[in-house]
Design a protein around this motif. Structure first.
Motif, PDB file in Angstrom:
ATOM      1  N   ALA A  56       3.114  14.097  25.152  1.00 43.45           N
ATOM      2  CA  ALA A  56       4.563  14.129  24.915  1.00 43.45           C
ATOM      3  C   ALA A  56       4.940  14.203  23.434  1.00 43.45           C
ATOM      4  O   ALA A  56       5.763  15.046  23.065  1.00 43.45           O
ATOM      5  CB  ALA A  56       5.228  12.930  25.595  1.00 43.45           C
ATOM      6  N   PRO A  57       4.350  13.360  22.542  1.00 40.15           N
ATOM      7  CA  PRO A  57       4.748  13.473  21.126  1.00 40.15           C
ATOM      8  C   PRO A  57       4.496  14.861  20.554  1.00 40.15           C
ATOM      9  O   PRO A  57       5.361  15.413  19.859  1.00 40.15           O
ATOM     10  CB  PRO A  57       3.865  12.429  20.425  1.00 40.15           C
ATOM     11  CG  PRO A  57       3.510  11.459  21.481  1.00 40.15           C
ATOM     12  CD  PRO A  57       3.420  12.243  22.747  1.00 40.15           C
ATOM     13  N   LEU A  59       4.382  17.647  22.208  1.00 37.76           N
ATOM     14  CA  LEU A  59       5.329  18.586  22.812  1.00 37.76           C
ATOM     15  C   LEU A  59       6.694  18.468  22.138  1.00 37.76           C
ATOM     16  O   LEU A  59       7.319  19.471  21.798  1.00 37.76           O
ATOM     17  CB  LEU A  59       5.461  18.320  24.318  1.00 37.76           C
ATOM     18  CG  LEU A  59       6.576  19.139  24.971  1.00 37.76           C
ATOM     19  CD1 LEU A  59       6.216  20.613  24.981  1.00 37.76           C
ATOM     20  CD2 LEU A  59       6.887  18.661  26.366  1.00 37.76           C
ATOM     21  N   ILE A  60       7.141  17.212  21.926  1.00 39.74           N
ATOM     22  CA  ILE A  60       8.466  16.999  21.331  1.00 39.74           C
ATOM     23  C   ILE A  60       8.532  17.668  19.962  1.00 39.74           C
ATOM     24  O   ILE A  60       9.490  18.383  19.649  1.00 39.74           O
ATOM     25  CB  ILE A  60       8.759  15.482  21.224  1.00 39.74           C
ATOM     26  CG1 ILE A  60       8.911  14.896  22.631  1.00 39.74           C
ATOM     27  CG2 ILE A  60       9.997  15.227  20.391  1.00 39.74           C
ATOM     28  CD1 ILE A  60       8.972  13.398  22.658  1.00 39.74           C
ATOM     29  N   GLY A 183      10.294  13.472  26.492  1.00 43.64           N
ATOM     30  CA  GLY A 183       9.810  14.828  26.222  1.00 43.64           C
ATOM     31  C   GLY A 183      10.545  15.853  27.074  1.00 43.64           C
ATOM     32  O   GLY A 183      11.002  16.883  26.569  1.00 43.64           O
ATOM     33  N   SER A 234      13.209  15.592  16.049  1.00 44.12           N
ATOM     34  CA  SER A 234      12.194  15.493  17.099  1.00 44.12           C
ATOM     35  C   SER A 234      10.933  14.827  16.551  1.00 44.12           C
ATOM     36  O   SER A 234      10.274  14.061  17.256  1.00 44.12           O
ATOM     37  CB  SER A 234      11.901  16.854  17.727  1.00 44.12           C
ATOM     38  OG  SER A 234      11.545  17.780  16.753  1.00 44.12           O
ATOM     39  N   ALA A 238       9.196  11.496  18.052  1.00 43.94           N
ATOM     40  CA  ALA A 238       7.762  11.435  18.348  1.00 43.94           C
ATOM     41  C   ALA A 238       7.116  10.282  17.579  1.00 43.94           C
ATOM     42  O   ALA A 238       6.258   9.565  18.113  1.00 43.94           O
ATOM     43  CB  ALA A 238       7.087  12.751  17.981  1.00 43.94           C
TER      44      ALA A 238
END
Lengths: 350, 348
Positions: A56-57, A59-60, A183, A234, A238
């Motif tokens: 997720a981090p 991706l963000i 995310g 973002s 993250a």
């Protein structure tokens, strides 16, 4: 049939998706339970969920990075911004009398995000007003940013004990990890804002030709400010997730090399670093490829520290497959196939 | 009508323009300082001298020859890296892999020496391997049109990963030749001394100055940075040169790694993280334009010395923590990039 196959092969998402499927297949062979998702205490568990949560981090940040790259820019400072954001939040929590209070956590999070936003505006200022090349403008913050983060934490690793803050990194919401929810929300917001309005097209036009788009009435400067601010925001989010996951702010190591992973995700997803057309769906696939790769290295039993060699292999493979030289070779192949089918048809007709 | 008759015919010497005073030295100085070619280098030189004097006034024992020489001793590997980076940046490229390649070289050196290989084989082997890595990167950039940023990023991952494949722990070097090269001090008289690494680094600088200034290859490097298209139309060997600059950078990174292993006498997979940023910062502070075309190797050396003197001042100050180095380097980068921007904008 051939035409359909060729159209699929030449799609920008073809190679990334093939790579993702291959990685998943390797995992399923090595570890048959790979695709199983179980419910324990109302929370989802399983390798897939782990991949989504740990990815997720990246991706963000990669979503923000996609928009920056679409304007023919790049943001190297996201790792440093993530570190600063985590350091700010932790130092506020440590300085407060009641770190477990949701109100305190909200203040810490908001202050951290506002500071990230300011850093993004600074990057946007250097790029759009002063006109410095993006790679260098953000290199400044990448170098100085870690120093600033250490200044905030005074060189210490700040460990916080705050239940609501910890939820950001390792909590669950309706059974889904909070990080995954965040995310997904950011991805959806970016996709809706840029693809359901003209914003995405304007961003692409700035990336393809800034001067022409300015003359066509596109406010390139405002757009540049916006994308860099969004990217830093973002990165800040993250950074909070990463810090909350470890319940500690480490100015040196939070988000270290995450800018490279994010750029990699964008490139694997088929967005060209030369600006212009971008694909958020591609970025999603790219981020998943990277995280699945890391997980695969674990499950197959290769020492995890060797992951970087595999990352190098993946970057090289994807870049070579997407390179104009390779595309030209494919186009030639396509022409030859088309000529052959035409000849066959002619022969059948006569 | 008369005006047309009075006009000098073609071929006749043009009269000197009236009202334009002869060029004074002040004007000439201003021209030199505001040229994108030499301006930033001179500003860096002035800055270096100024910072050194400030240090000398503030701290006891700062104003000595040995402090100055130690800038070279402590940064010899960075000087070599900055030289390689200068070649790449002059063509408008960038090389992010140098830090990881330095680490890889120290790991190769440490592990092979541990198993009893002779340094006479190990050092050439490292230089060949890193040059080949540079060659592969150059081919990826030229043949497959991969952006330098991404291609060298892949090389960085590869080199850093290979470090861990060799060993994840620090390996110390006890081989006599390496130890001898590490502890030998070459006396310069007056109690001053330098290390063999400094001699090697300066030799690299001299060769690089000669290559960039006085060979066909060097001039082609500048031409590519100025305009690749024009270089191609002029019939210059653009393709070959573009690939070779990455080989040069790979070679320099390997050599820097060897010098670094003299300095630390160990191989460790996590050494030199972020050194690529120091090298890029040194090149930029040294006045090389990031878009390519303008810059000097000696400027990059000055850039390394500025970084070194800032580090030394922070050490002398004692109360300033090490993270201030990063903030200072960032601030300096900003100042120099804006300076470059202003100078090139004036020329247009």
């Amino acid at each position: 049939m051939n035409a359909l196959l060729l159209r699929t092969v030449s799609s920008r998402l073809f190679w990334p998706i093939v790579m993702l499927l291959v990685l998943v297949l390797i995992n399923v062979i090595a570890f048959p339970d790979f695709l199983t998702v179980t419910v324990k205490d109302g929370h989802l568990f399983g390798s897939i969920i782990d991949i989504l949560r740990n990815g997720a981090p990246t991706l963000i940040i990669a979503v923000g990075m996609t928009l920056v790259i679409a304007t023919r820019g790049i943001d190297l400072s996201v790792g440093a911004v993530a570190a600063i954001s985590g350091a700010v939040a932790c130092s506020i929590l440590l300085g407060s009398s009641d770190p477990g209070n949701p109100g305190t956590v909200a203040v810490a999070v908001i202050v951290a995000l506002v500071i990230s936003l300011v850093l993004g505006v600074w990057n946007g200022f250097l790029v759009s007003v002063i006109g410095i090349q993006p790679i260098i403008a953000t290199l400044i913050l990448m170098t100085a940013g870690r120093g600033v983060a250490m200044l905030i934490t005074e060189g210490q690793i700040l460990t916080v004990n705050s239940a609501p803050f910890k939820e950001l990194g390792s909590g669950f919401w309706l059974g889904i990890p909070v990080a995954v929810v965040i995310g997904a929300v950011i991805f959806a917001v970016a996709a809706l804002l840029t693809r359901r309005t003209a914003l995405g097209m304007l961003i692409e036009s700035v990336g393809i030709n800034p001067e022409a788009s300015r003359q066509a009435g596109v406010r390139a400067r405002v757009l540049l400010f916006t994308v860099y601010a969004f990217c830093a925001l973002s990165a800040g989010i993250a950074g909070l997730i990463l810090t909350a996951n470890q319940t500690a702010a480490d100015a040196n190591n939070t988000g270290l090399f995450i800018e490279l992973d994010a750029i990699l995700a964008v490139v694997i997803g088929g967005t060209s670093l030369a600006g212009g057309r971008y694909s958020l769906a591609g970025t999603l696939v790219g981020a998943l490829v990277i995280q699945t790769l890391v997980t695969t290295v674990y499950t197959v039993g290769i020492p995890p520290i060797v992951t970087m060699v595999f990352k190098a292999a993946v970057v090289t493979a994807v870049c070579l497959l997407q390179s104009p030289t390779t595309n030209a070779a494919f186009a030639q192949l396509r022409q030859r196939l088309a000529a052959r089918t035409a000849r066959v048809k002619e022969a059948a007709a006569s | 009508m008369t005006a047309t008759i009075d006009r000098p015919r073609t071929g006749a010497p043009l009269p000197t323009k009236p009202g334009r005073p002869p060029r004074r030295p002040v004007d000439r100085l201003r021209d030199v300082l505001t040229s994108p070619k030499s301006g930033p280098v001179l500003v860096t030189a002035v800055l270096f001298v100024a910072v050194f004097i400030v240090g000398g006034v503030r701290y006891n024992g700062f104003f000595s020859g040995q402090v100055l020489l130690n800038l070279f001793v402590d940064n010899s590997y960075l000087i070599v890296l900055a030289v390689g980076m200068t070649f790449v940046i002059l063509t408008g490229g960038i090389d992010l892999s140098v830090g990881a390649v330095v680490a890889l070289s120290t790991m190769i050196a440490a592990s092979l020496l541990q198993t009893g290989w002779s340094p006479g084989i190990v050092i050439p082997l490292i230089l060949v391997l890193t040059s080949v890595l540079g060659l592969l990167v150059g081919l990826m950039i030229h043949v497959f049109k991969v952006q330098p940023f991404i291609a060298t990023l892949a090389a960085m991952f590869l080199a850093r990963g290979l470090c861990y494949v060799i060993s994840k722990d620090s390996i110390s070097i006890t081989e006599p030749t390496f130890v001898a090269l590490a502890v030998t001090r070459i006396p310069l008289g007056g109690g001053l001394s330098i290390t063999p690494s400094v001699v090697i680094a300066l030799a690299v600088v001299i060769v690089a100055v000669w290559v960039l200034g006085f060979t066909r290859f060097g001039r082609t490097v500048y031409a590519i940075g100025g305009s690749e298209q024009s270089g191609m139309l002029m019939g210059l060997p653009v393709a070959r040169t573009k690939v070779i600059v990455y080989v040069v950078s790979g070679f320099c990174s390997g050599l820097a790694g060897v010098l670094f292993s003299f300095y630390t006498l160990s191989g460790y997979p996590l050494t030199a993280v972020g050194t690529e940023l120091d090298a890029i910062a040194a090149v930029v502070i040294g006045g090389t334009l990031l878009t390519g075309g303008y810059g000097f190797v000696l400027g990059s050396v000055l850039g390394v010395l500025v970084l070194g003197v800032i580090q030394t001042i922070i050490t002398f100050e004692g109360t300033l923590s090490s993270w201030w180095t990063k903030i200072f380097i960032g601030a300096l980068l900003l100042v120099f990039i804006i300076l470059q921007k202003v100078l090139t904008a004036r020329r247009r």
